[in-house]
Motif scaffolding. Structure first.
Motif, PDB file in Angstrom:
ATOM      1  N   PRO B  81       0.821  -1.220   0.000  1.00  0.00           N
ATOM      2  CA  PRO B  81       0.000   0.000   0.000  1.00  0.00           C
ATOM      3  C   PRO B  81       0.852   1.267   0.000  1.00  0.00           C
ATOM      4  N   ARG B  84       2.436   1.780  -3.337  1.00  0.00           N
ATOM      5  CA  ARG B  84       1.431   2.273  -4.282  1.00  0.00           C
ATOM      6  C   ARG B  84       1.251   3.785  -4.138  1.00  0.00           C
ATOM      7  N   LEU B  85       1.166   4.225  -2.884  1.00  0.00           N
ATOM      8  CA  LEU B  85       0.987   5.662  -2.662  1.00  0.00           C
ATOM      9  C   LEU B  85       2.158   6.444  -3.254  1.00  0.00           C
ATOM     10  N   PHE B  88       2.139   7.101  -6.999  1.00  0.00           N
ATOM     11  CA  PHE B  88       1.292   8.193  -7.503  1.00  0.00           C
ATOM     12  C   PHE B  88       2.134   9.437  -7.796  1.00  0.00           C
ATOM     13  N   GLY B  90       4.685   9.867  -9.805  1.00  0.00           N
ATOM     14  CA  GLY B  90       5.071  10.193 -11.172  1.00  0.00           C
ATOM     15  C   GLY B  90       5.035   8.988 -12.087  1.00  0.00           C
ATOM     16  N   VAL B  91       5.069   9.268 -13.376  1.00  0.00           N
ATOM     17  CA  VAL B  91       4.905   8.216 -14.369  1.00  0.00           C
ATOM     18  C   VAL B  91       6.209   7.451 -14.574  1.00  0.00           C
ATOM     19  N   ARG B 106       2.069  15.277   1.220  1.00  0.00           N
ATOM     20  CA  ARG B 106       1.241  14.098   0.952  1.00  0.00           C
ATOM     21  C   ARG B 106       1.142  13.221   2.193  1.00  0.00           C
ATOM     22  N   VAL B 110      -2.403  12.309   4.845  1.00  0.00           N
ATOM     23  CA  VAL B 110      -2.906  11.001   5.290  1.00  0.00           C
ATOM     24  C   VAL B 110      -2.834  10.901   6.810  1.00  0.00           C
ATOM     25  N   ASP B 189      -0.979  -0.018 -11.518  1.00  0.00           N
ATOM     26  CA  ASP B 189      -2.234   0.487 -12.073  1.00  0.00           C
ATOM     27  C   ASP B 189      -2.763   1.534 -11.127  1.00  0.00           C
ATOM     28  N   LEU B 190      -3.251   2.617 -11.702  1.00  0.00           N
ATOM     29  CA  LEU B 190      -3.794   3.681 -10.852  1.00  0.00           C
ATOM     30  C   LEU B 190      -4.911   3.158  -9.968  1.00  0.00           C
ATOM     31  N   ALA B 191      -5.762   2.331 -10.571  1.00  0.00           N
ATOM     32  CA  ALA B 191      -6.891   1.802  -9.818  1.00  0.00           C
ATOM     33  C   ALA B 191      -6.429   0.592  -9.027  1.00  0.00           C
ATOM     34  N   ALA B 192      -6.583   0.676  -7.688  1.00  0.00           N
ATOM     35  CA  ALA B 192      -6.046  -0.359  -6.817  1.00  0.00           C
ATOM     36  C   ALA B 192      -6.631  -1.729  -7.138  1.00  0.00           C
ATOM     37  N   GLN B 193      -7.916  -1.789  -7.495  1.00  0.00           N
ATOM     38  CA  GLN B 193      -8.586  -3.067  -7.700  1.00  0.00           C
ATOM     39  C   GLN B 193      -7.995  -3.846  -8.864  1.00  0.00           C
TER      40      GLN B 193
END
Lengths: 343, 195
Positions: B81, B84-85, B88, B90-91, B106, B110, B189-193
């Motif tokens: 997790p 993943r954060l 976010f 950068g590409v 950031r 949180v 993937d941007l979307a966690a799912q």
């Protein structure tokens, strides 16, 4: 394409600026779309298609006009086919007679980007979709951690409560506390055990509510404490059951006097919320000198049996458990002591 | 010390070296709590005591332990997790380095009690970056160094991260990106799912 003034925008530049745009004729024919929107639409979008074949709009049924959408504060659209991903946006009229829609994900579809495999490069830096995703994910992590902490604290509290020796409502010893006292009570020195069971307590609870019941229990605790010596132990061993240990007190006359005083004290009404809550108490007493070897368990059972006699004898009284060799005394008037044989 | 640092050290030591080592570290550092909580605050001296005891038990310098902690926080499977954060940011890795100035804010978004030093990345051209990093909380620069190295791996970039000479009130990290696409890196993937 000509804008007011003399700015010319190449469709490629428009796409860079607004990657989630759609440009249509006022008739509804789609002229172009931004790369990101095209990726989300996928196979749903075909060349020269009609806007309302691709997207449904929250308009009165049968409405298929672009014109009323132009200039509306918010336009809500939803894919007709496949997953019905939702968008909100707005539409403006361009000088060339076309309409330009700029769209963003509906909140519900934002979390997984409508199922589209988008990357950070699909969003211009002014679009805070990525920050939203970051925050949604970070927030749920933090929330999960916070809830875990609450669980652990709750557990710890439960354990501490289970380990506690004090009844939180009355501040008296609880059953565990009583066990500790009994372990410390020297069986070599004489002592008495007095069981107290409240009469009509349920009626108070039922008539005036649990808050009144709690107030009564606290008053009972205070009055019991006031009517015994500091060396005595008062414990709350059940909902409305109390047990008193009276070390080095075996004189029946004194025990009678204490018991009478306790019953009288507990019969004084407790005022709660303007209500007069009235209860009484039945007592059963066992004295260690009545036993060759004082067995605490047996004494408590005998005090219980004596208490039961007080109850069946009409409540609001006390009974002292009789020595095994003694015959039961004839019953006296209510409120006085009597002796009972072991059942 | 806040619970974030303390909890991170605990996870790192328990996961990497086992519960027995953690128990020994706790005993050595005379800490009364059996487990640190992410959401709670602890006395500042606690971290230093725990860190000191950990360094002694692991036979490493405290700075090395902190750098390994940074690596662990980003690269370990249990820490997905967090990684993943960070992704976010950068590409690609260069974009991530460029966005590092946003990290403290950031983090605070949180966990309001999270304390990170101010970070300022400066592009020096040819894939070289100087990252200036405040001195407080102490030792954080080493955690960040480990974290940057792990993020380079995550993006599939080949990069070196060296501690440079301090400049004024800041530590300095020199990041050199030798190759932006050295390996596959890890999927993001941007979307966690979807992952």
């Amino acid at each position: 394409m000509m804008f007011a003034g003399d700015i010319t925008l190449d469709p490629g530049v428009l796409g860079q600026l607004l990657p989630m745009h759609l440009r249509t004729e006022l008739s509804g024919r789609v002229l172009s779309m931004g790369a990101t929107f095209a990726r989300i639409a996928g196979s749903r979008a075909t060349p020269d298609m009609w806007l309302f074949d691709l997207l449904a709009c929250e308009l009165p049924d049968g409405e298929v006009e672009v014109a009323p959408l132009v200039g509306a504060p918010v336009v809500r659209l939803r894919f007709r086919d496949g997953r019905r991903v939702g968008f909100r946006g707005h539409a403006v009229a361009l000088p060339d007679g076309t309409a330009l829609f700029d769209l963003a994900f509906d909140l519900v579809d934002l979390a997984d980007l409508g199922g589209a495999r988008l990357t950070a490069s699909d969003f211009p830096p002014t679009d805070r979709t990525l920050d939203m995703l970051y925050l949604m994910e970070a927030k749920s992590l933090a929330m999960r951690e916070a809830l875990r902490l609450v669980d652990r604290l709750q557990d710890a509290r439960d354990r501490a409560e289970a380990a506690a020796l004090t009844d939180t409502l009355t501040g008296l010893q609880n059953r565990r506390g009583l066990d500790h006292v009994l372990q410390r009570t020297s069986l070599g020195t004489p002592f008495s055990i007095c069981q107290v069971d409240l009469d009509h307590f349920k009626r108070v609870n039922d008539s005036y509510g649990h808050a009144a019941g709690d107030a009564v229990l606290r008053a009972v605790a205070r009055r019991l404490m006031r009517n015994v010596r500091t060396s005595d132990t008062v414990a709350r061993v059940g909902g409305d059951e109390f047990l008193i240990i009276l070390p080095e007190l075996t004189d029946i006359a004194v025990l009678d006097e204490i018991a009478l005083r306790i019953v009288a004290e507990l019969e004084r009404p407790v005022v709660h919320g303007g209500q007069q809550c009235r209860i009484s108490a039945s007592l059963g007493i066992a004295v260690s000198t009545d036993y060759g070897y004082p067995d605490v368990k047996l004494m408590i059972a005998d005090a219980d049996a004596a208490l039961y006699r007080s109850k069946s004898g009409g409540r609001a009284r006390h009974t002292i458990h009789a020595r095994p060799e003694q015959a039961p005394a004839p019953p006296g008037p209510p409120g006085t002591s009597r002796r009972s044989a072991r059942p | 010390m806040n619970g974030v640092t303390a909890r991170a050290l605990q996870s790192f030591i328990q996961t990497t070296y086992g519960d027995a080592v953690w128990a020994a570290v706790l005993a050595d550092s005379r800490v009364e709590v059996p487990s640190f909580e992410l959401m709670l605050n602890y006395a500042p001296q606690l971290t230093e005591r725990v860190l000191g005891a950990a360094a002694k038990h692991l036979n490493r310098a405290p700075d090395e332990v902190l750098e390994d902690l940074g690596l662990f926080l980003v690269s370990h499977a249990d820490m997905q997790p967090l990684r993943r954060l960070l992704r976010f940011g950068g590409v690609d890795f260069a974009a991530f380095v460029q966005s590092m100035g946003d990290l403290p804010e950031r983090a605070r978004m949180v966990l309001p009690h999270a304390t990170m030093p101010p970070i300022r990345p400066v592009d020096e051209g040819d894939g070289r970056w100087a990252i200036f990093c405040g001195r407080r909380p102490e030792g954080m620069v080493h955690v960040i160094r480990g974290g940057i190295r792990a993020m380079a791996d995550d993006y599939g970039a080949l990069a070196t991260v060296e501690l440079g000479p301090d400049e004024g009130p800041n530590h300095r990290l020199d990041v050199t990106i030798l190759s932006d696409h050295f390996s596959e890196g890890r999927v993001f993937d941007l979307a966690a799912q979807a992952e």
